[in-house]
Write a protein that holds these residues in place. Structure first.
Motif, short mmCIF file in Angstrom:
data_model
loop_
_atom_site.label_atom_id
_atom_site.label_comp_id
_atom_site.label_asym_id
_atom_site.label_seq_id
_atom_site.Cartn_x
_atom_site.Cartn_y
_atom_site.Cartn_z
N ARG A 1 9.38 -14.96 34.35
CA ARG A 1 10.13 -15.91 33.02
C ARG A 1 9.38 -15.56 31.43
O ARG A 1 9.43 -16.16 31.18
CB ARG A 1 9.86 -18.09 33.83
N THR B 1 26.19 -20.67 31.97
CA THR B 1 25.32 -19.56 32.10
C THR B 1 24.51 -19.44 33.66
O THR B 1 24.67 -18.39 33.84
CB THR B 1 24.13 -19.89 31.41
N LEU C 1 12.85 -19.97 40.57
CA LEU C 1 13.23 -20.46 39.47
C LEU C 1 13.20 -19.08 38.56
O LEU C 1 12.40 -18.37 38.04
CB LEU C 1 13.14 -21.35 38.69
N THR D 1 16.97 -26.50 34.91
CA THR D 1 16.94 -24.66 34.22
C THR D 1 15.72 -24.62 33.55
O THR D 1 15.80 -25.39 32.57
CB THR D 1 18.87 -24.29 34.53
N PRO D 2 16.02 -23.38 33.17
CA PRO D 2 14.87 -23.51 31.99
C PRO D 2 15.41 -23.21 31.48
O PRO D 2 16.45 -22.43 30.59
CB PRO D 2 14.24 -21.95 31.74
N LYS D 3 14.76 -23.89 29.18
CA LYS D 3 15.88 -23.34 28.38
C LYS D 3 15.83 -22.00 27.91
O LYS D 3 17.06 -21.88 27.30
CB LYS D 3 14.51 -24.53 27.44
N GLU D 4 15.18 -21.02 28.67
CA GLU D 4 16.00 -19.95 27.78
C GLU D 4 17.01 -18.84 28.88
O GLU D 4 16.45 -18.00 29.40
CB GLU D 4 15.03 -18.47 27.83
N ILE D 5 17.60 -19.74 29.99
CA ILE D 5 17.75 -20.04 30.74
C ILE D 5 19.16 -18.03 30.40
O ILE D 5 19.13 -17.11 30.72
CB ILE D 5 18.92 -21.03 31.13
N ASP D 6 19.90 -18.17 29.37
CA ASP D 6 20.56 -17.10 28.50
C ASP D 6 19.77 -15.48 29.28
O ASP D 6 20.17 -14.93 29.38
CB ASP D 6 21.05 -18.12 27.29
N ASN E 1 26.01 -19.08 23.64
CA ASN E 1 25.98 -18.52 24.94
C ASN E 1 25.12 -19.14 25.71
O ASN E 1 25.24 -18.35 26.59
CB ASN E 1 24.97 -17.28 24.16
N ALA E 2 24.41 -20.39 25.13
CA ALA E 2 23.89 -20.71 25.88
C ALA E 2 24.32 -22.23 25.86
O ALA E 2 24.17 -23.22 25.52
CB ALA E 2 22.63 -21.27 25.35
N THR E 3 25.52 -22.48 27.23
CA THR E 3 26.36 -23.74 27.85
C THR E 3 25.52 -24.98 27.42
O THR E 3 26.56 -25.26 26.33
CB THR E 3 26.81 -23.92 28.81
N GLY F 1 9.99 -27.47 29.47
CA GLY F 1 10.29 -26.07 29.12
C GLY F 1 11.70 -26.10 30.04
O GLY F 1 13.11 -25.09 30.24
N LEU F 2 11.50 -26.94 31.32
CA LEU F 2 13.02 -26.82 32.32
C LEU F 2 13.69 -28.27 31.65
O LEU F 2 13.46 -29.26 31.25
CB LEU F 2 11.83 -27.25 33.36
N MET F 3 14.92 -27.74 32.00
CA MET F 3 15.81 -28.89 31.04
C MET F 3 17.39 -29.09 32.71
O MET F 3 16.92 -28.15 33.61
CB MET F 3 16.80 -28.44 30.05
N VAL F 4 17.50 -30.69 32.36
CA VAL F 4 18.41 -30.83 33.23
C VAL F 4 19.83 -30.75 32.99
O VAL F 4 20.17 -31.18 31.85
CB VAL F 4 18.05 -31.71 34.21
N THR F 5 20.35 -30.32 33.94
CA THR F 5 22.10 -30.67 33.00
C THR F 5 22.32 -31.03 33.87
O THR F 5 22.38 -30.42 35.40
CB THR F 5 22.24 -29.77 32.35
#
Lengths: 321, 321, 321, 321
Positions: free
Chosen positions: A74, A115, A193, A288-293, D113-115, D284-288
């Motif tokens: 990451r 994504t 992850l 998911t990480p913020k920079e997932i894309d 690009n990032a949902t 830096g992780l986020m939940v969706t």
């Protein structure tokens, strides 16, 4: 002697299943063989399930599962990507059955609009597709080029047709020697992850994947060997909560009875309690990480490059770039 | 009595083929029946090829070909779109075999990256896909709802797999009662550019379509009836040149021998000459309207709405909007 | 002495305007200087308009217009692309004013939904954007890196805002030293279709471009120098018709009076007649190659690579790949 | 009397900031007025910050913040969407300054690009853009139609230009009376995830939003009033962990000292401890939600429909559909 119980929770990763089933036992899960190796910054763990009992305990079919862990992926370091590509190329070559000498069909599972589920389609975009070229390229190249086809059924959107049916139809019509299915996986551990690749010679099984894969892709369902390559792109929110409580309780252990009570409950009762209390609120949420894309793209680059190299060992890298 | 010769040029439209074969003859092409009707602003021409001789002369299989011409469609008038939708819905219903009472698979041919070829995928996006809903909707709706699936294989990009193979695989796996193939066609006449829809019960045949469709989709190749719906989205540049010369020569006819000489050459010799002179320069070029992108969307709206109505006669329009 | 008349028709290419104005005259258009050079397979034509009279006759502002013609670009030969990239890089470097030592803003005009108009946005996607990196990269690189920004206002879709207003707003806010505008052009000659690049130090003027560019981008409107790079991606159908008639008439010249009458009419009367007769039918139609989508990508690769090299002469190619 | 301390944590939602600052106090935060109303299934909370002290405590500028909470929005019920649309339309109308009688510019922030960050661009796609139509539509409609422009700067990808600079440039050039900025927000509470809309007449401030918005959009920076509409599309993983510990501790309260110790620590010390222990792992992780893609589309439909209605009160709904 340890009394192993079949796994209760779902994880797509064999290595996680093994750690859960094994728990604190000091012996290996019966019918399971585990092998560790460190190759520079890539940790290679080979899990083999070789008896029915092992399969039952692990909740997974017999076969080989190789996990490549790159904890710092990451951080987006180019040299890490190169190392992972090198190791992954070798592992894929290793798991391709020696009898495969004709078309390989790469299937990118998942939906490119979401994504974390878009890994499969993005790998397919980058695959060197050669099956349609055999009549066009010079004989010299043709001899050295393996026919490769690639489809991403999920980019078709809502079709009313099950992915398995679509792939099975294509397999029956095109007769590949091998299917390689690429999928986004859900892991239990944050460490995996976007930092872990699993290659399995058992195919993909129902319930796996980030989206809802209702049916598996395997030798049984498709009639040809299926190599599955998966990357953890999400972790269930539930796992985060469990991990948070666990970490916090450990920190407070000296002062607080909490940890001891949790300990007395035993890990599975403890998880049961958390499930009960948190499931309704956290079910269906994923982390998911913020920079997932960007990370999905990095990983798609690594997987596609590794697949291209493993599938075209007789083409020079410069011949397809 | 006229001496009909088999058609030399390629056109996807049966009505154009008939006009070319017939030329100036005052009788109908043998084995061909033609029927005109005007429904408000939509001109309906029904061409039936009913003998082997007719098929040979026309260069098309026996069957029914209905052309709906709406010359002013390019003016983007909403009421024209509504009229065309109404007429098209009826014609589609008419050509769906009565025996079809189960799944219909709509196939959108073409590549969505090339605007004139993107009609099929854009129609598929707008189709009411219901096949996957049968377990979910209430019985009341289920009884009235026909299962419809829809795929656009060309959106997958380069896959190394022939469209026919992909569709055949899906058909074999999902057993639809009918395939409806939507495609962008090349016409010879400017008047038909984005202003003409052809519905045929004969399927789609090799060489048709704006892109390179190398293999046909038909009852023979798929094993189920195939209804083909095509719209002219491009005209070959060659046709423009011919038309230009023709028009100009007519205008100059009084003063100039050119027209007479052309006339004496006979139409096919004349075309042969132009082919020879212009083919190299104009081959592979196609003509489209400047607003092609908007017009393709208009047409996709009309086709999808007509298909949804024709395929779901027992659902109220408000139930799917 | 030739009697030059101001140009009547519209063409985005200075070289075409000059050929039309000059006609059969044996002397150069007054106020215009033309210079040819062949560099391997690339033909370089430099048109300079240096007086008011020249500008009036040519219908274009004073300045330099360099055309690079690569007649066989449509054959998709990689070595041709490399040659064009090399020559174009040099020409761009040459036309960048020496005073430019700060930010360059690359503007990709056009709408990416309409393939022939999508060149600008596709070039922008491939530009090495560095303006936002200056705080991040090591000093060593920073010193050698020119700040480059890039926007494609047309990908924003229907915004209700004129492109010029959007670009002017961005220029006023970000103060680039130079704007480089990339656009798809309409040419009159088939030979230039996807085979010709024009670089001009005069900016882009109203009415240019494949879509409707209602306002120009120039030093006058933006307040900074504007370098325009254009590629012919369509030819008006009208031009095809004219060319067809012309070619055919030449072929038939011996037998037919047609050619002589056309000749007697003089070229402009002849064109006037064709305009009158054909304009209604052919206006608004454009001609593109079948493989337009692939060719636009090829050209976008060449333009972006050339721009990246010309704008970053002190970065090694490996530092951005 | 309660001793209020300025807020330590970041939240984009005024209502959450107020709940945190207020804690268990039985009085309102000084300089803050809060007002609740239930309209069928939509809970409307109006937070007004009206003194400097209030702004300091809340970490937000003085102004009005209206939150619409629809806890079951994630169930995807059409009637809920209609209710929310109705209430939101009224609230937007209410917050549009009465002096606004000319162009409104809708700005969709975020990266498509990032949902979870794609809400803004997807709303912009659905906005009825009318500013460019004023010369085209009949006078009758023109009188009733407000000029609306709409841009989504993030869809350009990497441009090297700050969003604020781009918007400021466009505002300076086009002189709208009002900017409406639509953004995806990060909330602290799971209940607000895709179930909560905030409308504020204070604009958008640095650090807000799911992506990195480095600069704010406000009357100060743009020179025109800015209405901000935000929807929570992610929750920080850290918040999940806190919530999990909190819920679990409450459940175990009777048996366990853990809860009491946490209680004795006081909420902020407790959070401090968790921050220290978990921040590195969860930052830096986020939940969706799993169905984020569908939910973002649902929400974009609601926002665009509400904006279209609020901005075009004199157009009949059928005139733009």
């Amino acid at each position: 002697m340890a009394n192993f119980r079949p796994i209760q929770v779902t994880t797509d990763m064999a290595i996680e299943a093994r750690d859960i089933v094994r728990g604190d036992a000091h012996e290996e899960v019966p019918g399971v063989r585990v092998d560790h190796k460190q190759d520079q910054q890539v940790e290679i763990t080979r899990v083999e399930i070789f008896t029915d009992e092992g399969a039952h305990l692990m909740g997974k079919p017999q076969g080989h599962y190789v996990t490549l862990d790159v904890p710092h992926f990451r951080d987006r370091d180019a040299s890490l990507r190169q190392e992972l590509t090198r190791v992954l190329t070798d592992q894929i070559k290793d798991l391709i059955p020696k009898t495969v000498d004709n078309t390989v069909l790469v299937v990118g599972l998942g939906n490119w609009n979401a994504t974390p589920d878009a890994l499969g389609p993005r790998v397919v975009e980058r695959i060197l597709v050669t099956r349609h070229l055999s009549d066009i390229v010079p004989d010299d190249i043709k001899e050295r080029m393996r026919p490769v086809a690639a489809v991403a059924p999920g980019v078709l959107g809502t079709t009313g047709i099950e992915t398995l049916d679509m792939i099975k139809g294509i397999v029956d019509e095109t007769h590949p020697d091998l299917v390689i299915a690429v999928d986004a996986l859900a892991a239990r551990s944050l460490d995996r992850l976007l930092g872990s690749v699993q290659i399995a010679d058992t195919g993909i099984h129902p319930g796996s994947g980030v989206g809802n894969r209702r049916q598996g892709l395997s030798q049984e369902s498709l009639g040809v060997p299926v190599l599955a390559i998966g990357v953890c792109t999400v972790v269930q929110a539930m796992s985060i909560a469990e991990e948070a409580v666990h970490i916090l309780a450990q920190q407070l252990a000296d002062d607080v009875k909490f940890y001891k009570i949790l300990e007395e409950l035993g890990e599975s009762n403890q998880k049961g309690l958390m499930q009960e209390v948190l499931a309704e609120r956290l079910g269906g949420l994923m982390v998911t990480p913020k920079e997932i894309d960007l990370l999905i793209n990095d990983m798609a680059d690594v997987l596609a490059e590794s697949l291209n190299r493993a599938l075209q060992p007789h083409l020079d890298r410069s011949e397809w770039a």
